[in-house]
Design a protein around this motif. Structure first.
Motif, short mmCIF file in Angstrom:
data_model
loop_
_atom_site.label_atom_id
_atom_site.label_comp_id
_atom_site.label_asym_id
_atom_site.label_seq_id
_atom_site.Cartn_x
_atom_site.Cartn_y
_atom_site.Cartn_z
N THR A 203 0.81 -1.33 0.09
CA THR A 203 -0.10 0.00 0.04
C THR A 203 0.86 1.17 0.03
O THR A 203 0.26 2.24 -0.19
CB THR A 203 -1.04 0.18 1.23
N GLU A 204 2.04 1.22 0.09
CA GLU A 204 3.10 2.37 0.27
C GLU A 204 3.19 3.10 -1.09
O GLU A 204 3.09 2.54 -2.17
CB GLU A 204 4.15 1.94 0.63
N LEU A 205 3.24 4.33 -1.08
CA LEU A 205 3.22 5.19 -2.18
C LEU A 205 4.34 5.90 -2.43
O LEU A 205 5.26 6.08 -1.30
CB LEU A 205 1.88 6.21 -2.16
N PRO A 206 4.86 6.55 -3.52
CA PRO A 206 6.15 7.38 -3.54
C PRO A 206 5.99 8.74 -3.20
O PRO A 206 6.33 9.71 -3.65
CB PRO A 206 6.54 7.22 -5.11
N VAL A 207 5.53 8.99 -2.02
CA VAL A 207 5.17 10.37 -1.39
C VAL A 207 5.54 10.29 0.06
O VAL A 207 5.22 9.34 0.83
CB VAL A 207 3.58 10.67 -1.39
N THR A 208 6.26 11.45 0.26
CA THR A 208 6.64 11.79 1.73
C THR A 208 6.46 13.08 2.00
O THR A 208 6.61 14.05 1.30
CB THR A 208 8.23 11.46 1.73
N GLY A 277 -3.06 8.27 13.70
CA GLY A 277 -2.57 8.47 12.19
C GLY A 277 -2.90 7.37 11.44
O GLY A 277 -2.96 6.06 11.58
N HIS A 278 -3.13 7.70 9.99
CA HIS A 278 -3.62 6.63 9.10
C HIS A 278 -2.64 7.19 7.72
O HIS A 278 -2.97 8.15 7.34
CB HIS A 278 -4.88 6.76 8.70
N GLU A 279 -1.64 6.51 7.36
CA GLU A 279 -0.94 6.78 6.14
C GLU A 279 -0.44 5.58 5.42
O GLU A 279 0.19 4.80 5.86
CB GLU A 279 0.50 7.63 6.51
N GLN A 280 -1.01 5.45 4.09
CA GLN A 280 -0.35 4.49 3.30
C GLN A 280 -0.55 2.95 3.83
O GLN A 280 0.34 2.26 3.49
CB GLN A 280 1.22 4.92 2.76
N GLY A 281 -1.45 2.82 4.17
CA GLY A 281 -1.85 1.33 4.80
C GLY A 281 -1.39 1.14 6.31
O GLY A 281 -1.76 0.14 6.79
N PHE A 282 -0.69 1.94 6.82
CA PHE A 282 -0.23 2.05 8.16
C PHE A 282 -1.16 2.84 9.00
O PHE A 282 -1.77 3.57 8.69
CB PHE A 282 1.20 2.61 8.51
N SER A 283 -1.54 2.43 10.43
CA SER A 283 -2.15 3.12 11.06
C SER A 283 -1.61 3.27 12.70
O SER A 283 -0.62 2.19 13.02
CB SER A 283 -3.59 2.57 11.53
N ALA A 284 -1.78 4.35 13.52
CA ALA A 284 -1.06 4.50 14.76
C ALA A 284 -2.02 5.22 15.81
O ALA A 284 -2.87 5.81 15.28
CB ALA A 284 0.15 5.31 14.42
N ALA A 285 -1.56 4.92 16.98
CA ALA A 285 -2.40 5.52 17.92
C ALA A 285 -1.37 5.78 19.21
O ALA A 285 -0.76 4.82 19.57
CB ALA A 285 -3.50 4.76 18.56
N ALA A 286 -1.51 7.05 19.79
CA ALA A 286 -0.65 7.25 20.81
C ALA A 286 -1.47 8.11 21.93
O ALA A 286 -1.89 9.15 21.61
CB ALA A 286 0.88 8.27 20.36
N HIS A 287 -1.59 7.39 22.90
CA HIS A 287 -2.49 8.02 23.95
C HIS A 287 -1.74 8.23 25.54
O HIS A 287 -1.05 7.18 25.92
CB HIS A 287 -3.55 6.93 24.20
#
Length: 432
Positions: A203-208, A277-287
């Motif tokens: 799912t990763e894309l050539p964008v940063t 966070g949701h970016e290019q198939g990754f997701s994250a949560a920090a609480h």
């Protein structure tokens, strides 16, 4: 997909109670191609979780008198046309500047097309007025792209270098990096995957886009950051850095938004700040909560949402105070199931030969052009050879995927329409 859990992409989880050692759980594969399991050194793209890092660097720059939060952003960004926007407005998503990636999507960019942060900033600089009234919240990644440019301007350094020297190095976050080039190698990086009926695909894309996202890190490094954040949360009845940046209502009631952080400050419960966070198939949560509880979830499986996992962990920990953190992690990981998600081919439209061509339309705030055709009971919106079939809701208003389109009343010629995307509202398109 029906593969065993240890053969799928998965999760890296952490719970850290105050006064205790952190508890970690890693499940699934970081690389399906090589059969590499997720471990403590696996780095993930955490998407919008990065915003709190960028915001903190802005606060440090203000502390060092390199900028002022209440000064006009245009003083530091000469190309910015909306001259009454302040630096603090960018931090808190109250600039009214539309999300440039949403605008770019109107040009019909495809998944593997390449664009840069400066391409998106150029779209921001085309905008001549706020898309929402002054003081209103409009979540836009473009705000943080502009903050990254401000930081690079006042420090005369790149954002990755600045973050490494001012935060990551001093805090021992040696596995954390802002990625500024799609070709850059990130040590320990997981790949992200989407399940389809035919297997898994990348799912990763050539964008940063460092600043609003594209931050790679581990659960242990994020825990170091949240520990630092909590140590500076000196007033339990005041949110982190609230003396510098006020928290105001956000797009997700009842939560507030401040310096790159959502906040839950409702009475009768421990105050908490967080970001997903949701970016290019990754997701994250920090609480992190005022008493010190930290929960982190990182996923490289597009079917496993880190925010849902985090919510399950917090629910168990709050409802069962004697529950061991390890048990909470195991339960949350086990409850999440990977859906069998097929990548659907675009459905064939109704006989387009029977559709009426309504024209080609352009907007001075967005790139490219759009076409409209009308069938018997609906509209099709076209961009770069692909289309969306719009669903009529009420008279003159049609719903698309993440946006609405409003045409003037009547059934005659359409000379203009208004497009309202979730993060880029009030776009007026004129027929050419």
């Amino acid at each position: 997909m029906n593969a065993p859990r240890d053969e799928q992409p998965g999760l890296s989880l952490l719970v850290h109670r105050p006064g205790e050692e952190p508890t970690l759980l890693h499940a699934g594969l970081a690389s399906l191609e090589h059969g590499l399991p997720i471990g403590p050194d696996t780095t993930f793209n955490v998407g919008s979780v990065a915003k709190q890092i960028t915001a903190h660097l802005i606060l440090l720059a203000a502390h060092d008198d390199l900028l002022h939060l209440d000064q006009r952003a245009a003083d530091l960004l000469p190309r910015l046309k909306i001259t009454d926007v302040t630096v603090a407005d960018l931090v808190t998503h109250r600039s009214g500047i539309r999300d440039a990636e949403s605008l770019l999507s109107l040009a019909g960019f495809r998944d593997l097309d390449h664009y840069t942060a400066d391409d998106l900033r150029t779209l921001a600089y085309r905008q001549g007025q706020r898309a929402v009234p002054e003081g209103h919240f409009l979540y836009s990644n473009t705000n943080y792209l502009l903050l990254a440019e401000i930081l690079e301007t006042v420090h005369r350094s790149t954002l990755p270098d600045l973050a490494r020297h001012r935060l990551f190095g001093p805090l021992g976050m040696h596995s954390t990096h802002f990625k500024s080039d799609p070709r850059q190698v990130i040590p320990g990086a997981a790949s992200a995957y989407q399940a389809t009926h035919h297997g898994w695909r990348h799912t990763e894309l050539p964008v940063t886009l460092p600043g609003p996202g594209t931050l790679w890190t581990t659960v242990a490094d994020l825990d170091r950051w949240l520990t630092h954040l909590h140590q500076h949360w000196q007033h339990p009845h005041q949110l982190p850095w609230q003396e510098a940046v006020s928290y105001e209502p956000s797009d997700h009631e009842p939560y507030l938004y401040g310096p790159g952080l959502y906040a839950d400050a409702r009475p009768g419960r421990d105050a908490a700040v967080f970001h997903y966070g949701h970016e290019q198939g990754f997701s994250a949560a920090a609480h992190v909560e005022a008493p010190g509880l930290r929960v982190i979830a990182l996923s490289n499986n597009a079917g496993l949402a880190a925010d849902r996992v985090t919510a399950a962990i917090l629910r168990d920990l709050h409802q069962q105070h004697t529950l061991a953190p390890k048990e909470a992690l195991v339960r949350a990981a086990a409850q999440e199931q990977t859906p069998s998600t097929a990548v659907q081919d675009q459905p064939a439209p109704d006989d387009l030969g029977q559709h009426t061509e309504l024209g080609t339309f352009t907007c001075d705030q967005a790139p490219g052009s759009l076409r409209l055709t009308r069938g018997s009971d609906t509209l099709h919106l076209w961009r770069r050879g692909t289309y969306d079939r719009l669903t009529p809701t009420v008279s003159g208003i049609y719903a698309g995927n993440g946006y609405t389109l409003t045409v003037p009343s009547g059934t005659g010629q359409v000379d203009h329409f208004t497009l309202d995307l979730d993060r880029a509202p009030n776009l007026t398109y004129i027929r050419q």
